[in-house]
Design a protein around this motif. Sequence first.
Motif, PDB file in Angstrom:
ATOM      1  N   LEU A  44      -2.361 -13.283  47.840  1.00 23.48           N
ATOM      2  CA  LEU A  44      -3.776 -13.646  47.901  1.00 23.48           C
ATOM      3  C   LEU A  44      -4.668 -12.448  47.579  1.00 23.48           C
ATOM      4  CD1 LEU A  44      -3.893 -15.968  51.051  1.00 23.48           C
ATOM      5  CD2 LEU A  44      -3.790 -16.627  48.648  1.00 23.48           C
ATOM      6  N   VAL A  45      -4.311 -11.268  48.069  1.00 21.74           N
ATOM      7  CA  VAL A  45      -5.101 -10.063  47.772  1.00 21.74           C
ATOM      8  C   VAL A  45      -5.071  -9.773  46.271  1.00 21.74           C
ATOM      9  CG1 VAL A  45      -5.163  -7.549  48.057  1.00 21.74           C
ATOM     10  CG2 VAL A  45      -4.885  -9.016  50.048  1.00 21.74           C
ATOM     11  N   ALA A  46      -3.902  -9.866  45.667  1.00 22.36           N
ATOM     12  CA  ALA A  46      -3.783  -9.606  44.230  1.00 22.36           C
ATOM     13  C   ALA A  46      -4.580 -10.628  43.417  1.00 22.36           C
ATOM     14  CB  ALA A  46      -2.315  -9.617  43.808  1.00 22.36           C
ATOM     15  N   THR A  69      -9.057 -17.023  40.192  1.00 21.00           N
ATOM     16  CA  THR A  69      -8.341 -16.775  41.446  1.00 21.00           C
ATOM     17  C   THR A  69      -7.487 -17.979  41.818  1.00 21.00           C
ATOM     18  OG1 THR A  69     -10.119 -15.319  42.184  1.00 21.00           O
ATOM     19  CG2 THR A  69      -8.618 -16.149  43.873  1.00 21.00           C
ATOM     20  N   ARG A  70      -8.050 -19.163  41.728  1.00 21.35           N
ATOM     21  CA  ARG A  70      -7.276 -20.386  42.040  1.00 21.35           C
ATOM     22  C   ARG A  70      -6.082 -20.533  41.112  1.00 21.35           C
ATOM     23  NH1 ARG A  70     -12.392 -24.198  43.473  1.00 21.35           N
ATOM     24  NH2 ARG A  70     -12.371 -23.714  45.686  1.00 21.35           N
ATOM     25  N   GLN A  71      -6.285 -20.217  39.845  1.00 20.66           N
ATOM     26  CA  GLN A  71      -5.196 -20.308  38.869  1.00 20.66           C
ATOM     27  C   GLN A  71      -4.072 -19.334  39.234  1.00 20.66           C
ATOM     28  OE1 GLN A  71      -6.319 -18.817  35.044  1.00 20.66           O
ATOM     29  NE2 GLN A  71      -4.614 -19.800  33.994  1.00 20.66           N
ATOM     30  N   GLN A  72      -4.432 -18.117  39.597  1.00 24.25           N
ATOM     31  CA  GLN A  72      -3.437 -17.100  39.962  1.00 24.25           C
ATOM     32  C   GLN A  72      -2.645 -17.515  41.203  1.00 24.25           C
ATOM     33  OE1 GLN A  72      -2.780 -13.853  38.611  1.00 24.25           O
ATOM     34  NE2 GLN A  72      -3.849 -14.659  36.834  1.00 24.25           N
ATOM     35  N   ILE A  73      -3.348 -18.040  42.214  1.00 23.58           N
ATOM     36  CA  ILE A  73      -2.681 -18.447  43.453  1.00 23.58           C
ATOM     37  C   ILE A  73      -1.742 -19.616  43.200  1.00 23.58           C
ATOM     38  CG2 ILE A  73      -3.035 -19.417  45.762  1.00 23.58           C
ATOM     39  CD1 ILE A  73      -5.691 -17.801  45.826  1.00 23.58           C
ATOM     40  N   ALA A  74      -2.226 -20.606  42.444  1.00 21.92           N
ATOM     41  CA  ALA A  74      -1.393 -21.783  42.161  1.00 21.92           C
ATOM     42  C   ALA A  74      -0.146 -21.402  41.379  1.00 21.92           C
ATOM     43  CB  ALA A  74      -2.208 -22.817  41.394  1.00 21.92           C
ATOM     44  N   ALA A  75      -0.262 -20.443  40.477  1.00 26.72           N
ATOM     45  CA  ALA A  75       0.896 -20.027  39.683  1.00 26.72           C
ATOM     46  C   ALA A  75       1.900 -19.230  40.512  1.00 26.72           C
ATOM     47  CB  ALA A  75       0.434 -19.198  38.482  1.00 26.72           C
ATOM     48  N   ALA A  76       1.404 -18.466  41.493  1.00 34.81           N
ATOM     49  CA  ALA A  76       2.291 -17.584  42.259  1.00 34.81           C
ATOM     50  C   ALA A  76       2.921 -18.264  43.470  1.00 34.81           C
ATOM     51  CB  ALA A  76       1.533 -16.343  42.708  1.00 34.81           C
ATOM     52  N   GLY A  94     -22.953   0.892  45.626  1.00 31.60           N
ATOM     53  CA  GLY A  94     -24.304   1.063  45.101  1.00 31.60           C
ATOM     54  C   GLY A  94     -24.523   0.420  43.743  1.00 31.60           C
ATOM     55  N   ALA A  95     -23.486  -0.067  43.106  1.00 27.71           N
ATOM     56  CA  ALA A  95     -23.604  -0.733  41.805  1.00 27.71           C
ATOM     57  C   ALA A  95     -23.472  -2.237  42.000  1.00 27.71           C
ATOM     58  CB  ALA A  95     -22.517  -0.230  40.868  1.00 27.71           C
ATOM     59  N   PRO A  96     -24.042  -3.030  41.111  1.00 29.60           N
ATOM     60  CA  PRO A  96     -23.875  -4.478  41.232  1.00 29.60           C
ATOM     61  C   PRO A  96     -22.405  -4.853  41.055  1.00 29.60           C
ATOM     62  CG  PRO A  96     -24.991  -3.936  39.176  1.00 29.60           C
ATOM     63  CD  PRO A  96     -24.831  -2.668  39.939  1.00 29.60           C
ATOM     64  N   GLY A  97     -21.940  -5.738  41.901  1.00 30.92           N
ATOM     65  CA  GLY A  97     -20.534  -6.116  41.846  1.00 30.92           C
ATOM     66  C   GLY A  97     -20.314  -7.564  42.241  1.00 30.92           C
ATOM     67  N   LEU A  98     -19.068  -7.925  42.364  1.00 33.26           N
ATOM     68  CA  LEU A  98     -18.671  -9.299  42.690  1.00 33.26           C
ATOM     69  C   LEU A  98     -17.579  -9.253  43.755  1.00 33.26           C
ATOM     70  CD1 LEU A  98     -19.086 -12.287  41.767  1.00 33.26           C
ATOM     71  CD2 LEU A  98     -17.144 -11.937  40.258  1.00 33.26           C
ATOM     72  N   GLU A  99     -17.707 -10.116  44.744  1.00 30.56           N
ATOM     73  CA  GLU A  99     -16.688 -10.235  45.788  1.00 30.56           C
ATOM     74  C   GLU A  99     -16.078 -11.624  45.722  1.00 30.56           C
ATOM     75  OE1 GLU A  99     -16.579  -9.484  50.508  1.00 30.56           O
ATOM     76  OE2 GLU A  99     -17.829 -11.162  49.880  1.00 30.56           O
ATOM     77  N   VAL A 100     -14.771 -11.689  45.726  1.00 25.48           N
ATOM     78  CA  VAL A 100     -14.039 -12.955  45.803  1.00 25.48           C
ATOM     79  C   VAL A 100     -13.323 -12.972  47.140  1.00 25.48           C
ATOM     80  CG1 VAL A 100     -12.191 -14.369  44.835  1.00 25.48           C
ATOM     81  CG2 VAL A 100     -13.726 -13.127  43.315  1.00 25.48           C
ATOM     82  N   ARG A 101     -13.564 -14.019  47.926  1.00 22.92           N
ATOM     83  CA  ARG A 101     -12.959 -14.148  49.247  1.00 22.92           C
ATOM     84  C   ARG A 101     -12.045 -15.381  49.251  1.00 22.92           C
ATOM     85  NH1 ARG A 101     -13.224 -12.058  53.971  1.00 22.92           N
ATOM     86  NH2 ARG A 101     -14.961 -10.694  53.477  1.00 22.92           N
ATOM     87  N   VAL A 102     -10.851 -15.195  49.805  1.00 22.32           N
ATOM     88  CA  VAL A 102      -9.867 -16.280  49.920  1.00 22.32           C
ATOM     89  C   VAL A 102      -9.488 -16.419  51.384  1.00 22.32           C
ATOM     90  CG1 VAL A 102      -7.604 -17.136  49.215  1.00 22.32           C
ATOM     91  CG2 VAL A 102      -8.948 -15.721  47.639  1.00 22.32           C
ATOM     92  N   HIS A 117      -3.880 -17.402  60.288  1.00 20.98           N
ATOM     93  CA  HIS A 117      -5.052 -17.488  59.413  1.00 20.98           C
ATOM     94  C   HIS A 117      -5.251 -16.164  58.692  1.00 20.98           C
ATOM     95  CE1 HIS A 117      -8.874 -18.886  57.907  1.00 20.98           C
ATOM     96  NE2 HIS A 117      -9.400 -17.724  58.266  1.00 20.98           N
ATOM     97  N   LEU A 118      -5.376 -16.237  57.362  1.00 17.48           N
ATOM     98  CA  LEU A 118      -5.588 -15.052  56.547  1.00 17.48           C
ATOM     99  C   LEU A 118      -6.949 -15.139  55.864  1.00 17.48           C
ATOM    100  CD1 LEU A 118      -2.134 -14.855  54.732  1.00 17.48           C
ATOM    101  CD2 LEU A 118      -2.888 -13.517  56.683  1.00 17.48           C
ATOM    102  N   SER A 119      -7.661 -14.040  55.840  1.00 20.68           N
ATOM    103  CA  SER A 119      -8.925 -13.940  55.118  1.00 20.68           C
ATOM    104  C   SER A 119      -8.896 -12.621  54.355  1.00 20.68           C
ATOM    105  CB  SER A 119     -10.101 -13.984  56.092  1.00 20.68           C
ATOM    106  OG  SER A 119     -11.317 -13.866  55.390  1.00 20.68           O
ATOM    107  N   VAL A 120      -8.834 -12.714  53.027  1.00 21.52           N
ATOM    108  CA  VAL A 120      -8.744 -11.521  52.189  1.00 21.52           C
ATOM    109  C   VAL A 120      -9.857 -11.544  51.155  1.00 21.52           C
ATOM    110  CG1 VAL A 120      -6.245 -11.344  52.503  1.00 21.52           C
ATOM    111  CG2 VAL A 120      -7.154 -12.576  50.543  1.00 21.52           C
TER     112      VAL A 120
END
Length: 131
Positions: A44-46, A69-76, A94-102, A117-120
């Motif tokens: 999930l972290v990867a 992310t969903r595609q990667q999880i479903a494949a793995a 300090g720079a604009p970024g993106l966070e993906v939470r699973v 329960h996992l939250s990554v």
Amino acid sequence: MPRRARGREDGSAVVDFVLVLVVLLPLFLGILQVALVLHVRNTLVAAASEGARYGATADRGPADAVARTRQQIAAAIDDRYAEHVTARPVPVGGAPGLEVRVEATVPALGLGGPGVHLSVSGHAVEEEAWR
């Protein structure tokens, strides 16, 4: 007399085996459970990190990150671990970024019942478009 003493020991190997099995089986199952949880967590972290990097490219967005992310999880591992995936813009260093939470729950020994329960999350700095 030695024959009688030896005769009383018949079947003691079975009792010894059961006594050792009572200790070793829960230990083995516990190690197996920890290995399963760590495998799912690392996967999930990867996937979250890969999704964040993909969504942070110049021509992509949060929806693309979630889909990747969903595609990667479903494949793995399995689709059921990809049900709760979110992406949002956040500052990263300090720079604009993106966070993906699973968020996912790993069932006990993969058989159901109470789970862990996992939250990554994964983060990536957004790319700037070429001019």
